[in-house]
Scaffold this active site. Structure first.
Site, short mmCIF file in Angstrom:
data_model
loop_
_atom_site.label_atom_id
_atom_site.label_comp_id
_atom_site.label_asym_id
_atom_site.label_seq_id
_atom_site.Cartn_x
_atom_site.Cartn_y
_atom_site.Cartn_z
N GLU A 250 0.89 -1.17 0.00
CA GLU A 250 0.00 0.00 0.00
C GLU A 250 0.92 1.21 0.00
OE1 GLU A 250 -1.47 3.17 0.89
OE2 GLU A 250 -1.97 2.44 2.90
N CYS A 284 -2.32 8.93 2.94
CA CYS A 284 -2.02 8.43 1.60
C CYS A 284 -3.18 8.64 0.63
CB CYS A 284 -1.64 6.95 1.66
SG CYS A 284 -2.87 5.90 2.45
#
Length: 476
Positions: A250, A284
């Site tokens: 990720e 993010c």
């Protein structure tokens, strides 16, 4: 008030510190003061953790779904009981407002509860075969997991990294960020106090490259789960190939937000401003590149600037704070560099663009607009409290800009036309898309990206399956 705890590692259920080990100073980003000294792992510590992880996997892979669910549900209950203390610790070492840290903790509770239920839903299947023959497909735990978690969600990231392997029947060695160790230790302690055998989950800290090379160089590790930057993710993926270690990555993003003239602009502004400055933009999936149709560009830009001016920046433990400091001194420096470069190349600075005060790592909520394509910030994830707002003529141009970068984690769009909403859902290159909403996650939904934003998923059934492997069994 919660006291910051004494720091340690957890290896085989033992709290490990001292012994002449190197240490890392953990700093309160609101004050710049040192909270504690974190012991860093030596090679012998990592070897011991690997040996114990192998033992833990041999033990935990035999556990029943009910046993795994009992531990996860018990840990969720303990996190609820300890919620305020854990959230305050997270705010002390990471900086985010206390109410954000508490929401993050509650997300962990929901995820552990979901994974507890998922333990009983790890179904295989039986294939159709002639009489007298039998073929089945079964899911099995992959093996010991090396899990690396960053500092931006000091409770939530360790929760993801620990919950999935435990639910799948794996053991796990967690290396969370050295900047935020006490939060990760608090989450792991809830699992141990809920009855997780101490061999199954451990926490180590250290010089990142030393730890990653040591763990990924061992044949014990069968799976790597990493959340962090694309640059580091590519480096770890290369290390993982030597032992054919499976990976979930990720990685970074540069979240595009498309705003069309037929959208509810006021609602979009209310949602986007809050989303942009959540955790000081250190997210993010943060909405970052605002791609706005020309006929509503000025309204949206001016509204965003006004919204930025209403953000209350301060110590995350103060009741009125809506945005805390950045997590470390590197982040304000990066903001100065990126915003300064954009303005020098012709961007308009509408708000912020400077550090706040002479204590801690505070940065003003910032807005830049009419940013030229050659500005560094148009290509590099800022990971901070800055919104980039540019006008575009039509849908095709807006989608092209959204997909221009090699990142594809989260994308957002605000549009009124249902047909356009469906086109956007299909054409935006991202692992997660929010249409008229910034709620793109949930315990039951996969979380992950495409392109340079990584591969694989956390959360949802997919998060547990990522810690498992398939086996086909054929009987004659």
């Amino acid at each position: 008030m919660t006291q910051y705890p004494t720091l340690h590692m957890i290896i085989g259920g033992e709290k490990v510190s001292g012994g002449g080990r190197r240490t890392f100073p953990v700093v309160n980003p609101a004050t710049g003061e040192t909270l504690g000294e974190l012991p860093l792992a030596e090679p012998a510590d990592l070897d011991r953790a690997l040996e114990i992880a192998a033992e833990g996997f041999a033990l935990w892979r035999k556990s029943t779904p009910q046993e795994r669910a009992h531990v996860l549900n018990g840990a969720a209950r303990l996190m609820l009981e300890r919620a305020d203390d854990l959230a305050r610790i997270a705010t002390m070492e990471q900086g985010k407002p206390f109410h954000e840290a508490r929401i993050e903790l509650m997300m962990n509770v929901g995820l552990f509860q979901f994974y507890a239920g998922e333990c009983s839903r790890l179904y295989g299947r039986e294939l159709v075969r002639p009489e007298g023959q039998r073929s089945t497909v079964r899911w099995e735990p992959v093996g010991p997991v090396a899990a690396f978690a960053p500092w931006n969600f000091p409770l939530g990231n360790p929760g993801r990294k620990l919950g999935a392997p435990v639910a799948a029947g794996c053991s796990v060695i967690l290396k969370s960020a050295e900047e935020t160790p006490a939060s990760a230790l608090g989450v792991l302690q809830c699992l141990l106090d809920a009855g997780l055998p101490p061999q199954v989950a451990q926490a180590v800290f250290g010089v990142p490259d030393e730890v990653s090379r040591h763990l990924l160089g061992s044949p014990v590790i069968r799976k790597l789960s990493f959340t962090g930057s694309t640059v580091v993710g590519k480096h770890l993926a290369r290390l993982a190939t030597d032992n054919m270690i499976r990976t979930t990555m990720e990685l970074g993003g540069h979240g595009p937000v498309l705003v069309f003239g037929d959208a509810d602009v006021d609602k979009a502004l209310e949602t986007c401003v809050a989303g942009k400055y959540r955790n000081a933009g250190q997210v993010c999936v943060s909405p970052t590149r605002f791609i706005v149709e020309e006929n509503v560009f000025e309204k949206f830009r001016d509204g965003f600037i006004a919204g930025a001016g209403k953000v209350v920046v301060g110590d995350g433990l103060d009741a009125g704070t809506t945005m805390g400091p950045m997590a470390n001194p590197r982040r304000p420096e990066a903001m100065d560099r990126l915003i300064g470069d954009a303005v020098a190349k012709g961007a308009r600075l509408g708000a912020g663009g400077q550090k706040i005060g002479n204590q801690g790592y505070f940065y003003a909520p910032s807005v830049i607009s009419e940013v030229p394509l050659d500005a560094d910030i148009m290509h590099e994830e800022p990971f901070g409290p800055v919104a980039i707002i540019n006008p575009f003529k039509d849908e095709d141009a807006m989608i092209a800009e959204a997909n221009r970068l090699p990142y594809g984690l989260a994308a957002y769009a605000w549009a009124g036309d249902p047909q356009r909403q469906r086109r956007l859902a299909a054409r935006l290159e991202a692992g997660m898309v929010g249409i008229n909403s910034h709620m793109i996650g949930g315990a039951d939904a996969p979380f992950g990206g495409v392109k340079w934003s990584g591969h694989g998923s956390e959360d949802g059934p997919e998060g547990v399956r990522a810690c498992m492997v398939l086996k086909a069994v054929h009987e004659g």
